[in-house]
Design a protein around this motif. Sequence first.
Motif, PDB file in Angstrom:
ATOM      1  N   LEU A 188      36.411  45.848  46.193  1.00 33.41           N
ATOM      2  CA  LEU A 188      37.645  45.244  45.715  1.00 33.41           C
ATOM      3  C   LEU A 188      37.771  43.859  46.340  1.00 33.41           C
ATOM      4  N   LEU A 189      37.981  42.850  45.529  1.00 30.07           N
ATOM      5  CA  LEU A 189      38.167  41.493  46.048  1.00 30.07           C
ATOM      6  C   LEU A 189      39.637  41.326  46.424  1.00 30.07           C
ATOM      7  N   PRO A 190      39.936  41.122  47.697  1.00 29.39           N
ATOM      8  CA  PRO A 190      41.333  41.125  48.161  1.00 29.39           C
ATOM      9  C   PRO A 190      42.235  40.146  47.427  1.00 29.39           C
ATOM     10  N   GLN A 191      41.701  38.988  47.030  1.00 31.01           N
ATOM     11  CA  GLN A 191      42.545  37.971  46.414  1.00 31.01           C
ATOM     12  C   GLN A 191      43.069  38.380  45.036  1.00 31.01           C
ATOM     13  N   LEU A 192      42.482  39.447  44.459  1.00 33.32           N
ATOM     14  CA  LEU A 192      42.884  39.871  43.122  1.00 33.32           C
ATOM     15  C   LEU A 192      43.868  41.032  43.129  1.00 33.32           C
TER      16      LEU A 192
END
Length: 466
Positions: free
Chosen positions: A29-33
Amino acid sequence: MRSHEAGVLHGDYGHSPSWLRPPTDVNDLLPQLWAQTVQRGDDGRLTIGGVSVEQLAQEYGTPAYLLDEADFKHRLAEFRDAFAAVFDTGAVYYAGKAFLCKAVARWVAEAGVNLDICTEGELAVALAADFPADRLTFHGNNKSPGELLAALEAGVGRIVLDSYDEIDRLTDLARRLDVSPAVLLRVKAGVEAHTHEYIATAHEDQKFGLSLTAAAEAAGRIVADGVLRLNGLHSHIGSQIFDTGAFEVAARRVIGLHHSIQNDYDVELPQLCLGGGFGMAYTTQDDPRSPSELADALRKIIDHECAALGIEMPAISVEPGRAICGPSTFTLYRVGTVKPVDLDGGRIRSYVSVDGGMSDNLRTALYDASYSATLASRLSEAPPVLARVVGKHCESGDIVVKDEFLPSDVTAGDLIAVPGTGAYCRSMASNYNHVPRPPVIAVADGAARVIVRRETVADLLRLDVG
């Protein structure tokens, strides 16, 4: 940047955008999204606010908008504090058009943030939530006499006037009620924001606002009539904007007009609204600025322009919506069918059909918007495959996520999560193909509650008086 009228499938782009790369780990999971409390557990299932998506799907069904309440409130407070630090308390007006319901209106009020509305329906929601009317700004390019009357009767704090017709309309109503409402004039500063043409709102050839020359004449009319209180100017250059350079040009022109109006009509304009439009991250290609960075950059711009004219800085306000509510929510879908399609050169694209679509997220079809997606219900060790997440509607342009790498073993029954759907998705949702709109579920501290219930077929039939 115009979407093809037949849908995004007909757009001129290759099999995948240049920025999209196969992930090293398809489960990452990409945190910024994602909202702050969204995590993937050891079993591979996503959780939000400590609650598993499988549990939420079983209890509330799919599709559903899942809102991280803590994340939403954090972003509200972050914008409030950042702009209060460099401008003043009360500088932030949450743009209700991005997403509004009674629960959200209460959160906004409790945070000490003001609220921006643009229809009688949005006004009704705010008042039903006991939002203080004097902290409302009423927008819109074609406010009806009924809407203006409702705003006056409620005691709305500011009304943004968009045309000569609205000036005349509101002046007549104010005389009849013997009131003197505070107004701002919406100005189009002739600035092209670097965004989709349908959401760039300050260039000349579009429906919003008055030109600089027309706004100056309108100000003179308002001052001469002496009925409305002209409090200042309003400028909004568009949405999903990352570069503050466009704000610099707009501010220079609008502050110049502000100065001219004060001099020409011997009137003080105590307020200036710079609008909103601050961007958020939908995919890895987006790099939004923090609220403190935005506030600092805008303060430097305003200070420079006011100093150049030798005038005091008016009270500044901004109207973020998407940047607050957008990242706080993701949409949860159930996969129905998976269809591999052979592309030229032997490449495969997997068409992953889910139980929602353009009725719950119109932005892909309307704006050619890009979204991300992830398998939400389990871990996968399968290699990634280029996928397109599509809906159940009878349109070839019914696409939720144009391009994404998903595990090649995604199958019917899996859950798919699409982040960044808190802004404009529920607001723009429709009943196309007579599909009921999904619910909005707020999740916090291990508990979930419905804040907007799911529509039912009975709701649709109730409106059909046939």
